[in-house]
Design a protein around this motif. Structure first.
Motif, PDB file in Angstrom:
ATOM      1  N   TYR A 291      -2.302   5.803   5.417  1.00 26.67           N
ATOM      2  CA  TYR A 291      -3.170   4.850   4.720  1.00 26.67           C
ATOM      3  C   TYR A 291      -2.596   3.434   4.821  1.00 26.67           C
ATOM      4  O   TYR A 291      -3.322   2.465   5.071  1.00 26.67           O
TER       5      TYR A 291
ATOM      6  N   ILE B 286     -11.516   1.008   4.588  1.00 18.46           N
ATOM      7  CA  ILE B 286     -10.290   1.645   5.071  1.00 18.46           C
ATOM      8  C   ILE B 286     -10.561   3.077   5.524  1.00 18.46           C
ATOM      9  O   ILE B 286     -10.163   3.497   6.618  1.00 18.46           O
ATOM     10  N   LYS B 287     -11.259   3.835   4.689  1.00 21.97           N
ATOM     11  CA  LYS B 287     -11.519   5.248   5.009  1.00 21.97           C
ATOM     12  C   LYS B 287     -12.409   5.389   6.243  1.00 21.97           C
ATOM     13  O   LYS B 287     -12.196   6.268   7.092  1.00 21.97           O
TER      14      LYS B 287
ATOM     15  N   ARG C 164       0.860   4.030  -3.070  1.00 20.46           N
ATOM     16  CA  ARG C 164       0.460   5.428  -2.797  1.00 20.46           C
ATOM     17  C   ARG C 164       1.571   6.404  -3.179  1.00 20.46           C
ATOM     18  O   ARG C 164       1.314   7.448  -3.773  1.00 20.46           O
TER      19      ARG C 164
ATOM     20  N   LYS D 281       0.425  11.109   4.046  1.00 18.96           N
ATOM     21  CA  LYS D 281      -0.862  10.472   3.746  1.00 18.96           C
ATOM     22  C   LYS D 281      -0.663   9.020   3.322  1.00 18.96           C
ATOM     23  O   LYS D 281      -1.464   8.142   3.655  1.00 18.96           O
ATOM     24  N   SER D 282       0.411   8.774   2.588  1.00 13.37           N
ATOM     25  CA  SER D 282       0.716   7.404   2.168  1.00 13.37           C
ATOM     26  C   SER D 282       0.983   6.522   3.369  1.00 13.37           C
ATOM     27  O   SER D 282       0.507   5.381   3.457  1.00 13.37           O
TER      28      SER D 282
ATOM     29  N   ASN E  36     -11.846   0.056  -0.162  1.00 14.39           N
ATOM     30  CA  ASN E  36     -11.427   1.432   0.082  1.00 14.39           C
ATOM     31  C   ASN E  36     -12.371   2.100   1.076  1.00 14.39           C
ATOM     32  O   ASN E  36     -11.941   2.863   1.955  1.00 14.39           O
TER      33      ASN E  36
ATOM     34  N   MET F 259     -10.211   4.614   9.285  1.00 14.50           N
ATOM     35  CA  MET F 259      -9.307   5.722   9.597  1.00 14.50           C
ATOM     36  C   MET F 259     -10.057   6.882  10.240  1.00 14.50           C
ATOM     37  O   MET F 259      -9.569   7.505  11.192  1.00 14.50           O
TER      38      MET F 259
ATOM     39  N   THR G 299       0.824  -1.208   0.000  1.00 15.12           N
ATOM     40  CA  THR G 299       0.000   0.000   0.000  1.00 15.12           C
ATOM     41  C   THR G 299       0.857   1.256   0.000  1.00 15.12           C
ATOM     42  O   THR G 299       0.588   2.212  -0.748  1.00 15.12           O
TER      43      THR G 299
END
Length: 308
Positions: A269, A292-293, A256, A265-266, A289, A296, A252
């Motif tokens: 994530y 994940i969001k 990214r 940010k990479s 996705n 977070m 990941t």
């Protein structure tokens, strides 16, 4: 999860069966990385070797079903498909008994491999594959052809030497370690430093590598990227097992960064993905996705509340 740009990746190394006390799963760090990169929208190829046996047939079938190319996986009748006996402790942390020799120790160089690596955007490899001279020689030849080289140190005693590690690190553009590996390498390289950051910089300078990432398990990761440090303190998860969490984190993070996302940010994530994998059984759970969001966002809310 899809990337905005089309990239291609080649992962080189072991494909095998992770054998748990009650079941077995297809694994191997390079394959785990390739599978996660594919889920992230990257065209992924795995270069490895399996035996001419039922275990090998099942691995090839599994990889093809995941839409990852298995065309560069050799099949040989001289050695059996790799097996790793995995032990999980009460905290969900894994330890490994890696059988030797296995088929993946005997990967031989081909012109097709050279072409595939030369054309790819990123080449990802580990140090474990170097425990046997045959696969090590093949790796060295491919490193000379790769554009952007990512080393996952993946130290597994007794299967590494400092001579080989120095060679691999000096050729890499990006090095990924865990915190235990950082301290071990720093000690073996006779670092004069005691702090985390100083030792990361020491290894970066010693190996002439601009990008070094060190994972810290439940406590996140530190990324040293072009002379700057970036931090993530980790995300809470109820750990089921840690198998493959670091591989998904690395896949990941690299995807990214290749897509031009900021290092911070990479890193954030990638830490979230690694945590979510640790919260599932096995190395390659499907994670959307959206999941994940949402995870977070909830974690940030909890952290903010804890500060108040």
């Amino acid at each position: 999860m899809k990337t905005k740009k089309k990239f291609s990746a080649v992962c080189f190394g072991e494909v095998l069966w992770d054998v748990f006390p009650s079941h077995k799963k297809v694994g191997g760090a390079p394959l785990n990385v390739a599978l996660r990169m594919k889920e992230l929208g990257v065209e992924s190829t795995i270069i490895s070797r399996v035996g001419l046996d039922e275990d090998g047939d099942e691995i090839l079938s599994y990889i093809n079903n995941q839409n990852v190319s298995s065309a560069s996986i050799q099949v040989g009748e001289d050695y059996k498909t790799g097996v790793v006996n995995v032990m999980i402790n009460e905290k969900g942390n894994a330890s490994y008994d890696i059988l030797y020799p296995s088929s993946w120790d005997k990967i031989t160089l081909t012109n097709e491999m050279i072409k595939k690596v030369s054309e790819s955007d990123v080449f990802i490899f580990g140090s474990l594959i170097c425990r046997d001279e045959t696969s090590r020689t093949t790796l060295y030849s491919l490193l000379d052809k790769a554009k952007y080289k990512v080393l996952d140190a993946n130290l597994r005693a007794p299967y590494f030497t400092m001579e080989v590690l120095n060679e691999l690190m000096s050729k890499a553009n990006f090095i990924k370690l865990n915190d235990e590996e950082l301290w071990e390498l720093s000690r073996k390289l006779e670092s004069p430093f005691n702090s985390f950051e100083q030792n990361i910089k020491f290894i970066a300078e010693k190996t002439n590598t601009k990008q070094v990432c060190v994972t810290k398990g439940a406590f996140g990761a530190v990324l040293y990227y072009d002379d700057k440090f970036y931090y993530n303190s980790g995300y809470f998860i109820k750990v089921v097992d840690t198998v493959g969490a670091g591989d998904s984190f690395l896949a990941t993070l690299i995807v990214r960064l290749l897509n031009g996302k900021s290092p911070q940010k990479s890193l954030n994530y990638a830490c979230a993905v690694g945590a979510l994998v640790a919260g599932h059984e096995g190395a390659n759970p499907m994670i959307s996705n959206t999941e994940i969001k949402k995870y977070m966002m909830l974690e940030e809310i909890v952290k903010h509340q804890n500060k108040e």
